[in-house]
Design an enzyme around this catalytic site. Structure first.
Site, PDB file in Angstrom:
ATOM      1  CG  ASP A  87      -1.861   5.807  76.650  1.00 33.67           C
ATOM      2  OD1 ASP A  87      -1.443   4.767  77.211  1.00 33.67           O
ATOM      3  OD2 ASP A  87      -1.547   6.110  75.486  1.00 33.67           O
ATOM      4  CG  HIS A 129      -2.157   7.386  62.617  1.00 32.88           C
ATOM      5  ND1 HIS A 129      -0.804   7.442  62.378  1.00 32.88           N
ATOM      6  CD2 HIS A 129      -2.512   6.090  62.444  1.00 32.88           C
ATOM      7  CE1 HIS A 129      -0.370   6.222  62.087  1.00 32.88           C
ATOM      8  NE2 HIS A 129      -1.387   5.391  62.123  1.00 32.88           N
ATOM      9  CD  GLN A 173     -11.960   6.731  70.943  1.00 37.74           C
ATOM     10  OE1 GLN A 173     -11.961   6.540  72.160  1.00 37.74           O
ATOM     11  NE2 GLN A 173     -12.318   7.873  70.392  1.00 37.74           N
ATOM     12  CD  GLU A 219     -29.754  -0.088  66.570  1.00 39.74           C
ATOM     13  OE1 GLU A 219     -29.173  -1.175  66.398  1.00 39.74           O
ATOM     14  OE2 GLU A 219     -29.378   0.978  66.036  1.00 39.74           O
ATOM     15  CG  HIS A 244     -25.532  -0.607  66.891  1.00 38.81           C
ATOM     16  ND1 HIS A 244     -26.370   0.388  66.453  1.00 38.81           N
ATOM     17  CD2 HIS A 244     -24.828  -0.095  67.937  1.00 38.81           C
ATOM     18  CE1 HIS A 244     -26.180   1.468  67.203  1.00 38.81           C
ATOM     19  NE2 HIS A 244     -25.246   1.213  68.094  1.00 38.81           N
ATOM     20  CG  HIS A 286     -26.931  -2.725  62.090  1.00 42.21           C
ATOM     21  ND1 HIS A 286     -27.527  -3.514  63.045  1.00 42.21           N
ATOM     22  CD2 HIS A 286     -26.991  -1.458  62.585  1.00 42.21           C
ATOM     23  CE1 HIS A 286     -27.943  -2.766  64.042  1.00 42.21           C
ATOM     24  NE2 HIS A 286     -27.617  -1.499  63.798  1.00 42.21           N
ATOM     25  CG  HIS A 344     -25.987   2.864  62.666  1.00 44.38           C
ATOM     26  ND1 HIS A 344     -27.250   2.928  62.141  1.00 44.38           N
ATOM     27  CD2 HIS A 344     -26.064   1.978  63.697  1.00 44.38           C
ATOM     28  CE1 HIS A 344     -28.056   2.140  62.822  1.00 44.38           C
ATOM     29  NE2 HIS A 344     -27.362   1.542  63.774  1.00 44.38           N
ATOM     30  CG  MET A 400     -28.519  16.755  64.483  1.00 44.02           C
ATOM     31  SD  MET A 400     -30.109  16.405  63.668  1.00 44.02           S
ATOM     32  CE  MET A 400     -29.517  15.336  62.350  1.00 44.02           C
ATOM     33  CB  VAL A 401     -29.483  23.384  66.944  1.00 42.78           C
ATOM     34  CG1 VAL A 401     -28.005  23.047  67.173  1.00 42.78           C
ATOM     35  CG2 VAL A 401     -29.673  24.018  65.570  1.00 42.78           C
ATOM     36  CE1 TYR A 410     -40.988  21.228  65.864  1.00 41.46           C
ATOM     37  CE2 TYR A 410     -40.033  19.446  64.567  1.00 41.46           C
ATOM     38  CZ  TYR A 410     -41.108  20.009  65.224  1.00 41.46           C
ATOM     39  OH  TYR A 410     -42.305  19.353  65.245  1.00 41.46           O
TER      40      TYR A 410
HETATM   41 ZN   LIG Z   1     -27.878   0.080  65.013  1.00 41.15          ZN
HETATM   42 ZN   LIG Z   2       0.385   9.012  62.828  1.00 44.16          ZN
END
Ligand SMILES: [Zn+2]
Ligand SMILES: [Zn+2]
Ligand SMILES: [Zn+2]
Length: 329
Positions: free
Chosen positions: A57, A144, A148, A162, A262, A277, A279, A294-295, A297
Site C-alpha cells: 500500500d 507478523h 517483501q 555479483e 540473489h 543463493h 544471504h 558498521m560505523v 573504520y
Molecule cells: Zn548474492
Molecule cells: Zn498479524
C-alpha cells in the site's frame, strides 16, 4: 577486510538492544497483515489460510512511473518503474520461519517461485528482489511473518556487482561457475559449514562481514529459483528452518536478520553465469543485546569483524536443531 578476534574481549558500555519476544498471540486485531483485517487505504485481507500476497500500500516503486531522464552537468537520474509486493508467510501472527512446519515453509517457497516468474515476465521488470527484514532491530515494522518483493527495471547495485564477478570468473576459468566452485570448496573443508542437506549448504562465507552472516548456496548449478525441482524446494525449506532455528538458539532469542535471494535477472537473457543463493545478515554480535555496528573504520576504511568466520560457523554448527523452549509461550 580486517579480522580481529582479540577485540571481543573489550568491555562494552555502549548501546544495549531490546530484543522483544515474538508475538505470543496467534491473531492480533490491530495487525494489518492478519487474515480478515483491514489495511491502510481501506483494503481488507481475505481470510487466508496459507500464504497471502498483495501490492504494498506504500510502494517505493510504482508501475505507472513514466519514463524520464534527468541530466545536469555531472548529475544524472532516471525514472524507475517497478512494483512492491508483500508476502505473508502464514495466517499465524506469532510464527517465525524457525517455528513454522516444513510443509508451511515449502508453501512460502512455492509462492516465491510463482512471484519470481510472474513479476519477471512483465516487460518492464528486469530484476526481482525478494527479502525479509526480521525483528525490530532490522527495522521490521510488524512481527507478523512476512517478506517483501521489490521488482524493477534496473538491476540493483548488489546483484550487479555479483554479476560482474560471476562473469569475470566464468570468462577467466573456462566457463566455470564461481559459486559452484566455492560450494565444492566449502563442502570439502567443512570448517565454515553450519548445516547442509542433499541440495544446499549453509556456510559462514570466507568474506563474511556480519558476525554470524551466512550464505545458503545450492549444490546444483541453478540460475534462478524457477529451476528448483520439487525436492530442492523441500530442501530449501528444510535448510532455512534449520539455519534460523540455530540462529534463535544462539542467544535464546528470536534472532533478527535481513535475508534475501540473489538470482538471474529477468531481462530475457539466459545468464548462465548466475548461481541461485540466499544471504542472511544478522546484526547481533556477542549476546541478544549487543549488536555489531558498521560505523567508523567500517564506513571509511574496510569492513572489520570481531570473530573469525570459522569460529562463528563452529558456534552455529554445535547448536541443537530443536528450538529452545521459550518460557513466555
Ligand atoms: Zn548474492
Ligand atoms: Zn498479524
Ligand atoms: Zn553454479
Amino acid at each position: 577486510m580486517l579480522v580481529s578476534p582479540h577485540r571481543t574481549d573489550r568491555p562494552w558500555q555502549g548501546q544495549v538492544e531490546k530484543t522483544p519476544a515474538p508475538a505470543a498471540i496467534t491473531y492480533d486485531p490491530s495487525c494489518y497483515l492478519c487474515p480478515g483485517n483491514s489495511r491502510a487505504g481501506g483494503n481488507r485481507n481475505p481470510a487466508y489460510t496459507s500464504t497471502f500476497v498483495f501490492d504494498n500500500d506504500f510502494a517505493a516503486l510504482r508501475p505507472d512511473t513514466r519514463p524520464g531522464e534527468f541530466r545536469e552537468g555531472m548529475l544524472a537520474a532516471k525514472a524507475e518503474p517497478g512494483l512492491c509486493r508483500v508476502v505473508c508467510f502464514s495466517p499465524r501472527h506469532d510464527l517465525t520461519v524457525s517455528r513454522m512446519a516444513p510443509a508451511a515453509i515449502r508453501a512460502v517457497v512455492d509462492t516465491w517461485v510463482t512471484q519470481y516468474a510472474e513479476l519477471g515476465a512483465m516487460p518492464f521488470i528486469n530484476y526481482v528482489q525478494i527479502f525479509e527484514n526480521r525483528g525490530e532491530m532490522m527495522g521490521a515494522s510488524n512481527p507478523h511473518p512476512h517478506c517483501q518483493i521489490w521488482a524493477n527495471e534496473s538491476i540493483p547495485a548488489e546483484p550487479a556487482k555479483e554479476q560482474s564477478s560471476l562473469r569475470a570468473y566464468r570468462d577467466s576459468n573456462g566457463g566455470a561457475c564461481l559459486l559452484c566452485d566455492y560450494a565444492a570448496l566449502e563442502a570439502g573443508r567443512g570448517d565454515r559449514l553450519v548445516c547442509e542437506n542433499a541440495s544446499f549448504l549453509a556456510v559462514v562465507p570466507f568474506w563474511a562481514v556480519w558476525p554470524f552472516e551466512t550464505l545458503v548456496v545450492s549444490r546444483r548449478h541453478l540460475t534462478g529459483m524457477d529451476q528448483l525441482t520439487g525436492g530442492e524446494r523441500d530442501d530449501l525449506a528444510d535448510i532455512m528452518k534449520r539455519l534460523t532455528t540455530r540462529y534463535d538458539n544462539l542467544f535464546e532469542v528470536s534472532f533478527p536478520y535481513t535475508m534475501g535471494f540473489h538470482q538471474r535477472p529477468t531481462d530475457g537473457e539466459a545468464h548462465e553465469e548466475w548461481h541461485f543463493h540466499a544471504h542472511y545478515y544478522p546484526p547481533l554480535l556477542r549476546s541478544a543485546t549487543v549488536r555489531k555496528f558498521m560505523v567508523g573504520y567500517e564506513m571509511l576504511g574496510n569492513p572489520q569483524r570481531d570473530i573469525t568466520p570459522e569460529s562463528a560457523a563452529a558456534r552455529l554448527r554445535e547448536l541443537p536443531e530443536e528450538h529452545y523452549a521459550d518460557s513466555s509461550r
